[in-house]
Design a protein around this motif. Sequence first.
Motif, short mmCIF file in Angstrom:
data_model
loop_
_atom_site.label_atom_id
_atom_site.label_comp_id
_atom_site.label_asym_id
_atom_site.label_seq_id
_atom_site.Cartn_x
_atom_site.Cartn_y
_atom_site.Cartn_z
N THR A 99 -14.91 9.83 6.86
CA THR A 99 -14.66 11.27 6.92
C THR A 99 -15.51 11.90 8.02
O THR A 99 -15.02 12.73 8.79
N CYS A 100 -16.77 11.51 8.10
CA CYS A 100 -17.64 12.03 9.16
C CYS A 100 -17.11 11.65 10.54
O CYS A 100 -17.16 12.46 11.48
N GLU A 101 -16.59 10.43 10.69
CA GLU A 101 -16.03 10.01 11.98
C GLU A 101 -14.86 10.91 12.38
O GLU A 101 -14.75 11.31 13.55
N LEU A 102 -13.99 11.23 11.43
CA LEU A 102 -12.86 12.12 11.73
C LEU A 102 -13.35 13.51 12.13
O LEU A 102 -12.83 14.12 13.07
N GLN A 103 -14.34 14.00 11.41
CA GLN A 103 -14.89 15.32 11.72
C GLN A 103 -15.55 15.33 13.10
O GLN A 103 -15.38 16.28 13.87
N VAL A 104 -16.28 14.27 13.42
CA VAL A 104 -16.93 14.17 14.73
C VAL A 104 -15.87 14.10 15.84
O VAL A 104 -16.02 14.74 16.88
N ASP A 105 -14.79 13.37 15.61
CA ASP A 105 -13.72 13.29 16.63
C ASP A 105 -13.15 14.68 16.92
O ASP A 105 -12.93 15.03 18.08
N MET A 106 -12.93 15.46 15.87
CA MET A 106 -12.39 16.82 16.06
C MET A 106 -13.40 17.70 16.79
O MET A 106 -13.04 18.45 17.70
#
Length: 159
Positions: free
Chosen positions: A118-125
């Motif tokens: 979830t953190c990876e997705l948030q960081v990508d955005m």
Amino acid sequence: AAAAAADDERTAAAIAAINAADAAQHGQHGTASTSTSAIPPPALNWSTSNDQALADAMEFENAIEYGRACPDLKTDKEIWFEFWDRDSSGTLDRRELTNALGATLRRVQGEGSPDRPTCELQVDMLMAMCDTSTAGSITKNEFLTPQVGLADSLIANFF
């Protein structure tokens, strides 16, 4: 006993990351198959992607422990940036940001904070919005720019 419990939690998180990597590699998303075939799913072989998933999961859990000492993002933005710039490159790459976000959210939100994927997705955005140089990392300037920098975006979205 507390150390053993923490080790058990890290091991469980690492196993969950490996299972998620295996499911993603084989196109499984936790839904029941509608096929009536009796053919078993393919055997899951250990691969370098599993090694990387385990390393990422363990690094993430270690960052959460390390992050207990991190400065407050809202009051010390520049020091927070330098704290998480683990390789002293003057930038925060995706891995550093993922670990920083996960650890900071765990410190603020407790056990209900997001997991590594979830953190990876948030960081990508967030990187898509704030990495104006498109270098794949966030410079100190991109981090500290008032209102549009990553620091203020993190504060606005998570704190």
